[in-house]
Design a protein around this motif. Structure first.
Motif, PDB file in Angstrom:
ATOM      1  N   SER A  54       0.819  -1.218   0.000  1.00  0.00           N
ATOM      2  CA  SER A  54       0.000   0.000   0.000  1.00  0.00           C
ATOM      3  C   SER A  54       0.849   1.262   0.000  1.00  0.00           C
ATOM      4  O   SER A  54       0.330   2.348  -0.241  1.00  0.00           O
ATOM      5  N   GLY A  55       2.155   1.145   0.227  1.00  0.00           N
ATOM      6  CA  GLY A  55       3.040   2.305   0.118  1.00  0.00           C
ATOM      7  C   GLY A  55       2.977   2.933  -1.260  1.00  0.00           C
ATOM      8  O   GLY A  55       3.206   4.136  -1.414  1.00  0.00           O
ATOM      9  N   LEU A  56       2.643   2.128  -2.278  1.00  0.00           N
ATOM     10  CA  LEU A  56       2.449   2.679  -3.627  1.00  0.00           C
ATOM     11  C   LEU A  56       1.271   3.647  -3.639  1.00  0.00           C
ATOM     12  O   LEU A  56       1.399   4.783  -4.098  1.00  0.00           O
ATOM     13  N   ALA A  57       0.118   3.196  -3.136  1.00  0.00           N
ATOM     14  CA  ALA A  57      -1.088   4.039  -3.125  1.00  0.00           C
ATOM     15  C   ALA A  57      -0.914   5.255  -2.215  1.00  0.00           C
ATOM     16  O   ALA A  57      -1.467   6.320  -2.491  1.00  0.00           O
ATOM     17  N   ARG A  58      -0.127   5.109  -1.191  1.00  0.00           N
ATOM     18  CA  ARG A  58       0.085   6.205  -0.240  1.00  0.00           C
ATOM     19  C   ARG A  58       1.153   7.193  -0.714  1.00  0.00           C
ATOM     20  O   ARG A  58       1.385   8.205  -0.073  1.00  0.00           O
ATOM     21  N   CYS A  90      -0.211  -6.261  -4.201  1.00  0.00           N
ATOM     22  CA  CYS A  90      -1.390  -5.410  -4.200  1.00  0.00           C
ATOM     23  C   CYS A  90      -0.910  -3.978  -3.992  1.00  0.00           C
ATOM     24  O   CYS A  90      -0.314  -3.672  -2.958  1.00  0.00           O
ATOM     25  N   PRO A  91      -1.178  -3.084  -4.960  1.00  0.00           N
ATOM     26  CA  PRO A  91      -0.726  -1.704  -4.848  1.00  0.00           C
ATOM     27  C   PRO A  91      -1.733  -0.784  -4.151  1.00  0.00           C
ATOM     28  O   PRO A  91      -1.492   0.412  -4.029  1.00  0.00           O
ATOM     29  N   ALA A  93      -4.526   0.858  -1.327  1.00  0.00           N
ATOM     30  CA  ALA A  93      -4.657   1.230   0.080  1.00  0.00           C
ATOM     31  C   ALA A  93      -5.794   0.407   0.699  1.00  0.00           C
ATOM     32  O   ALA A  93      -6.675  -0.076  -0.030  1.00  0.00           O
ATOM     33  N   PRO A  94      -5.783   0.234   2.021  1.00  0.00           N
ATOM     34  CA  PRO A  94      -6.839  -0.570   2.656  1.00  0.00           C
ATOM     35  C   PRO A  94      -8.254  -0.082   2.327  1.00  0.00           C
ATOM     36  O   PRO A  94      -9.160  -0.890   2.117  1.00  0.00           O
ATOM     37  N   GLU A  95      -8.442   1.225   2.243  1.00  0.00           N
ATOM     38  CA  GLU A  95      -9.784   1.768   1.993  1.00  0.00           C
ATOM     39  C   GLU A  95     -10.263   1.547   0.556  1.00  0.00           C
ATOM     40  O   GLU A  95     -11.433   1.766   0.245  1.00  0.00           O
ATOM     41  N   ASP A  96      -9.389   1.073  -0.332  1.00  0.00           N
ATOM     42  CA  ASP A  96      -9.794   0.782  -1.705  1.00  0.00           C
ATOM     43  C   ASP A  96     -10.686  -0.449  -1.793  1.00  0.00           C
ATOM     44  O   ASP A  96     -11.365  -0.649  -2.797  1.00  0.00           O
ATOM     45  N   ASN A  97     -10.647  -1.279  -0.753  1.00  0.00           N
ATOM     46  CA  ASN A  97     -11.500  -2.475  -0.676  1.00  0.00           C
ATOM     47  C   ASN A  97     -11.380  -3.360  -1.922  1.00  0.00           C
ATOM     48  O   ASN A  97     -12.365  -3.856  -2.446  1.00  0.00           O
ATOM     49  N   CYS A  98     -10.155  -3.543  -2.383  1.00  0.00           N
ATOM     50  CA  CYS A  98      -9.913  -4.378  -3.564  1.00  0.00           C
ATOM     51  C   CYS A  98      -9.935  -5.860  -3.166  1.00  0.00           C
ATOM     52  O   CYS A  98      -9.884  -6.199  -1.993  1.00  0.00           O
ATOM     53  N   TYR A  99      -9.955  -6.711  -4.161  1.00  0.00           N
ATOM     54  CA  TYR A  99      -9.984  -8.146  -3.906  1.00  0.00           C
ATOM     55  C   TYR A  99      -8.587  -8.729  -3.730  1.00  0.00           C
ATOM     56  O   TYR A  99      -8.424  -9.833  -3.246  1.00  0.00           O
TER      57      TYR A  99
END
Length: 186
Positions: A54-58, A90-91, A93-99
């Protein structure tokens, strides 16, 4: 017949940080982890990585930095005679709610889809967090928890999935997997 192992990255293969691993310079392998991957390879296992990044999304690092970290890891493993077959990340963030973000099983399921003849019940996964274990179980794989990384915190919180195997580190996990599969070592 393929033999497969799926590993988490941060806290299992390399030192983890609550501030994220943001560069190849910050990416440092845990003692014995590179050799453990090589040992699994030499015992006939395909080794794949499934990691939340998630560091990518952040915005903490970009895709080029992530590729540099993975290139360093692959190079170190190959120098020891091992091989990493596939890296899924997985790139989001937690709030993206991806699969694909663990604890959901998307990363594991994608790796398993590349091995249509393999029974997931024979694919050990190794992680250091509850979300790793939950994704493993959701994908039908037996989970192994290492005490490295966030492993001790995960144990202290409790609520581990039934039949979770707890070991000290990736070296111990590799030995368990090889012994469990009755694979003779060279």
């Amino acid at each position: 017949m393929f033999k497969l192992v799926i590993l988490d990255r941060d806290g299992v293969i390399n030192y983890d940080s609550d501030e994220y691993i943001k560069s190849a310079d910050e990416w440092r392998p845990l003692p014995g982890s590179i050799e453990a991957i090589a040992r699994l390879t030499k015992a006939g296992f395909d080794v794949c990585i499934a990691t939340n990044q998630s560091g990518l999304a952040r915005g903490y690092f970009d895709i080029d930095a992530l590729h540099e970290m993975h290139h360093k890891m692959i190079q170190l493993v190959e120098e020891q005679g091992g091989r990493i077959v596939k890296i899924e990340f997985c790139p989001h963030a937690p709030e993206d709610n991806c699969y694909c973000r663990k604890p959901k099983p998307g990363l594991y399921q994608h790796i398993l889809s590349c091995y249509p003849d393999i029974n997931s019940a024979h694919v050990f996964t190794v992680g250091d967090s509850l979300r790793d274990l939950e994704a493993s179980v959701a994908a039908g794989c037996p989970p192994i928890l290492v005490r490295t990384g966030k492993g001790e915190r995960t144990i202290a919180k409790g609520g581990l999935p039934e039949n979770t195997i707890i070991v000290d580190d990736l070296k111990a996990a590799a030995l368990h997997i090889i012994y469990e599969e009755n694979v003779p070592e060279d």
